[in-house]
Motif scaffolding. Structure first.
Motif, PDB file in Angstrom:
ATOM      1  N   UNK A 147       0.799  -1.225   0.000  1.00 55.66           N
ATOM      2  CA  UNK A 147       0.000   0.000   0.000  1.00 55.66           C
ATOM      3  C   UNK A 147       0.831   1.274   0.000  1.00 55.66           C
ATOM      4  N   UNK A 148       2.181   1.126  -0.048  1.00 60.42           N
ATOM      5  CA  UNK A 148       3.054   2.314  -0.047  1.00 60.42           C
ATOM      6  C   UNK A 148       3.756   2.399  -1.411  1.00 60.42           C
ATOM      7  N   UNK A 149       3.246   3.224  -2.320  1.00 61.74           N
ATOM      8  CA  UNK A 149       3.894   3.312  -3.650  1.00 61.74           C
ATOM      9  C   UNK A 149       5.362   3.719  -3.553  1.00 61.74           C
ATOM     10  N   UNK A 152       7.891   1.124   2.008  1.00 66.07           N
ATOM     11  CA  UNK A 152       7.593   1.188   3.441  1.00 66.07           C
ATOM     12  C   UNK A 152       8.518   2.166   4.175  1.00 66.07           C
ATOM     13  N   UNK A 155       7.705   5.773   3.582  1.00 70.81           N
ATOM     14  CA  UNK A 155       6.419   6.216   4.125  1.00 70.81           C
ATOM     15  C   UNK A 155       6.407   6.277   5.642  1.00 70.81           C
TER      16      UNK A 155
ATOM     17  N   UNK B 203      -3.283   0.022  10.170  1.00 68.92           N
ATOM     18  CA  UNK B 203      -1.858  -0.348  10.152  1.00 68.92           C
ATOM     19  C   UNK B 203      -1.066   0.675   9.345  1.00 68.92           C
ATOM     20  N   UNK B 204      -1.539   0.919   8.100  1.00 73.57           N
ATOM     21  CA  UNK B 204      -0.800   1.865   7.226  1.00 73.57           C
ATOM     22  C   UNK B 204      -0.780   3.268   7.848  1.00 73.57           C
ATOM     23  N   UNK B 207       1.782   3.439  10.600  1.00 69.54           N
ATOM     24  CA  UNK B 207       3.126   3.500  10.009  1.00 69.54           C
ATOM     25  C   UNK B 207       3.403   4.922   9.502  1.00 69.54           C
ATOM     26  N   UNK B 208       2.438   5.491   8.769  1.00 74.93           N
ATOM     27  CA  UNK B 208       2.637   6.850   8.254  1.00 74.93           C
ATOM     28  C   UNK B 208       2.848   7.839   9.399  1.00 74.93           C
ATOM     29  N   UNK B 225      -1.158 -11.975   6.334  1.00 74.40           N
ATOM     30  CA  UNK B 225      -0.120 -11.776   5.321  1.00 74.40           C
ATOM     31  C   UNK B 225      -0.170 -10.343   4.779  1.00 74.40           C
ATOM     32  N   UNK B 229       2.603  -7.316   5.048  1.00 72.99           N
ATOM     33  CA  UNK B 229       3.046  -6.533   3.883  1.00 72.99           C
ATOM     34  C   UNK B 229       3.017  -5.039   4.198  1.00 72.99           C
ATOM     35  N   UNK B 230       2.108  -4.638   5.084  1.00 70.08           N
ATOM     36  CA  UNK B 230       1.991  -3.220   5.444  1.00 70.08           C
ATOM     37  C   UNK B 230       2.950  -2.793   6.531  1.00 70.08           C
ATOM     38  N   UNK B 231       3.761  -3.721   7.020  1.00 67.38           N
ATOM     39  CA  UNK B 231       4.779  -3.343   7.996  1.00 67.38           C
ATOM     40  C   UNK B 231       4.457  -3.740   9.427  1.00 67.38           C
ATOM     41  N   UNK B 354       0.643   6.762   0.118  1.00 71.58           N
ATOM     42  CA  UNK B 354      -0.190   5.565   0.282  1.00 71.58           C
ATOM     43  C   UNK B 354      -1.099   5.407  -0.922  1.00 71.58           C
ATOM     44  N   UNK B 358      -4.611  -1.087  -2.428  1.00 69.50           N
ATOM     45  CA  UNK B 358      -3.931  -2.350  -2.114  1.00 69.50           C
ATOM     46  C   UNK B 358      -4.883  -3.364  -1.495  1.00 69.50           C
TER      47      UNK B 358
END
Lengths: 179, 390
Positions: A147-149, A152, A155, B203-204, B207-208, B225, B229-231, B354, B358
């Motif tokens: 989801x991070x163009x 990671x 972002x 989650x994203x 992280x941001x 999973x 992938x999103x950290x 972002x 996704x």
């Protein structure tokens, strides 16, 4: 009302009604078991089975165990078959109490009720036995979906300039305070 | 027009219904180009939320093109505008809207008396989400009437795709608000229960916002999973103890911030307390299953913050208020104040921080919508997010 855990053979199975029936039987087990454990004298009196209160309580504990199993397990099938076996035991016990019973009418009513529930149990167990072989479909691979163009790392922490948060954050007076 | 219509529990059909019309000056009609099924639609599908009526049109994640504008909305919108429609209908004029608390708008719920009975006060009108929140027809349809349209819209540029923009309507700002109201610090561990669409967005967002460590809790392998992938680190609650693992990950102190992206339908068979809730729910002694709330209160570091974007509808039981009080925790909740965040989030999508698309796993036409409700609810076929193109 699904058995939806990742290890459940029922996960995603389209026959949802069978799952609902199994759970309903679990709740029924709990209620009946509680009645047998808490009111054995009243039940024994109603069925003309005085002196067998201890047996009724034991059957109540069996019902509660089966009910918990049905509601807690990921695969209800063995527990529903367990209920079928319990039904057979209940019917045998009621039949053995028939001769010389002063409350024959009530006893026959109880036999009819147990027979009805037994039919439901057998239908449910049979359906579960037939249905649980359905395989699950292949599930997609989402490893690449960050989801991070920009990636990671790029972002992480980039939004410290968040706008619009006024009034929704920890008040300054409640923030960590160092003397 | 065709629309996905609620007929009862687990009974949603693609029906032909009358086209919407302008009813009030501030209305607009949009031709829907994309819409989505939200996790909270499943509470309606399973009929856990009261106030649904046969014939209600579903859907509150919608975008499209303006095709008709009432005279009271002409200064803000014109035919041809491309808009995302926030799931909360807002007037922009009441005290709450003026303070940015759009989800508790005082004027847009046309069934205020029902909401006041249930909640003590009214909340904003919502699209496709029970008569307690206004009973407004939803956007899983070919056309949507947007009340208070001069305020209830987000204009979006043509340079981004529907799939990049659609989730500004709900799940992206919902996950964002959940994380923002945690007041995340660079030293924080943020634990997020639920790896569904809102959990993935939370989650994203965490992280941001710069969280040191994000942990996600679920038991669906493909969702975990996607969380990794999103950290996020992940905990599968079917395989390990959530409490033990969170304490292990934080040197015995617990996470500073906890987010409940699960809400009222927590997994019913995984723990003793969840089974207790399920049994009480079956005999109508409790409406919601608060397992996640209990776990968050227990494991959160003292003086920490709990954020609850997961939807609760009524009454809960056995919440450890003693732990909550004595640990000095803060809880922040609420439906999302969508328009408060969308300018900022749109900029972040444009800048490539972002890309919310996704999360999409299934794309279907309107006629396949009823089947996709079932697939999504049953977590079949790796389904995490369904986008419908009418």
């Amino acid at each position: 009302m699904r058995y939806e855990g990742p290890r459940s053979r029922r996960r995603g199975h389209p026959a949802q009604g069978t799952d609902t029936l199994a759970r309903g039987l679990g709740v029924f087990s709990l209620v009946l078991g509680a009645a047998e454990v808490l009111a054995p004298r009243a039940l024994a009196r109603a069925l003309g089975m005085q002196g067998q209160e201890g047996l009724i309580q034991a059957y109540g504990l069996r019902e509660i165990g089966t009910g918990i199993g049905l509601l807690a397990s990921e695969d209800p099938m063995p527990w529903v078959w367990g209920r079928v076996a319990g039904d057979a035991l209940d019917l045998a016990t009621l039949a053995a109490a028939y001769d010389g019973n002063p409350r024959k009418d009530n006893l026959l009513l109880a036999v009819a009720a147990v027979a009805g529930v037994t039919a439901l149990d057998v239908i449910c167990a049979d359906q579960l036995t037939r249905q649980t072989a359905a395989p699950l479909r292949h599930i997609g691979n989402y490893r690449g979906r960050s989801g991070y163009p920009n990636g990671l790392k790029a972002s992480h922490g980039v939004a410290k300039d968040v706008e619009g948060s006024e009034g929704l954050l920890t008040p300054d007076l409640l923030k960590p305070w160092a003397a | 027009m065709r629309a996905l219509v609620w007929h009862g529990a687990q009974d949603i059909r693609c029906d032909t219904v009358p086209d919407p019309k302008i009813e009030q000056d501030r209305d607009a009609i949009i031709k829907v180009t994309s819409c989505a099924i939200c996790g909270s639609d499943l509470h309606l599908y399973d009929h856990f939320m009261p106030g649904m009526e046969k014939g209600d049109i579903m859907g509150h994640e919608t975008m499209g093109e303006v095709v008709e504008v009432g005279k009271g909305a002409k200064d803000a919108l014109k035919v041809g505008d491309r808009v995302v429609i926030p799931f909360t209908i807002i007037c922009g004029e009441c005290d709450q809207c003026k303070r940015g608390f759009f989800s508790v708008c005082e004027r847009t719920n046309r069934n205020k008396h029902m909401a006041a009975k249930a909640f003590g006060h009214t909340t904003a009108g919502l699209f496709g989400y029970t008569h307690i929140t206004g009973g407004y027809p939803g956007g899983q349809a070919e056309y949507l009437r947007v009340p208070f349209a001069d305020k209830t819209h987000i204009k979006v540029p043509s340079t981004l795709s529907d799939e990049q923009l659609l989730f500004l309507s709900d799940i992206f700002p919902t996950g964002w608000q959940a994380a923002v109201q945690c007041d995340i610090q660079p030293t924080d561990t943020v634990a997020i229960w639920g790896a569904g669409p809102v959990g993935q967005m939370a989650i994203r967002s965490a992280i941001l916002l710069g969280a040191k460590h994000v942990v996600c809790i679920d038991n669906v392998p493909e969702r975990l999973e996607m969380a990794r992938a999103g950290g996020a680190s992940t905990i599968n609650f079917s395989e390990e103890s959530v409490i033990e693992r969170l304490f292990q990950m934080t040197a015995g102190k617990g996470p500073e911030k906890c987010i409940d992206s699960v809400g009222m339908e927590a997994h019913a068979t995984a723990t003793i307390d969840a089974m207790y809730d399920r049994a009480k729910q079956a005999v109508m002694l409790e409406s919601d299953r608060p397992h996640v709330l209990r776990e968050m209160i227990y494991v959160c570091r003292p003086a920490g913050t709990l954020s609850v974007p997961g939807v609760y509808g009524g009454l809960i039981d056995k919440v450890p208020m003693g732990a909550f009080m004595n640990k000095g925790l803060t809880m922040r909740t609420g439906q999302t104040h969508v328009n408060r965040w969308t300018d900022d989030l749109l900029r972040r999508i444009e800048e490539g921080q972002i890309d919310p698309s996704f999360v999409i796993t299934h794309r279907v036409g309107l006629e396949d919508g009823p089947a996709m409700y079932k697939t999504f609810r049953d977590k079949k076929d790796g389904c995490i997010k369904v986008v419908i193109r009418p």
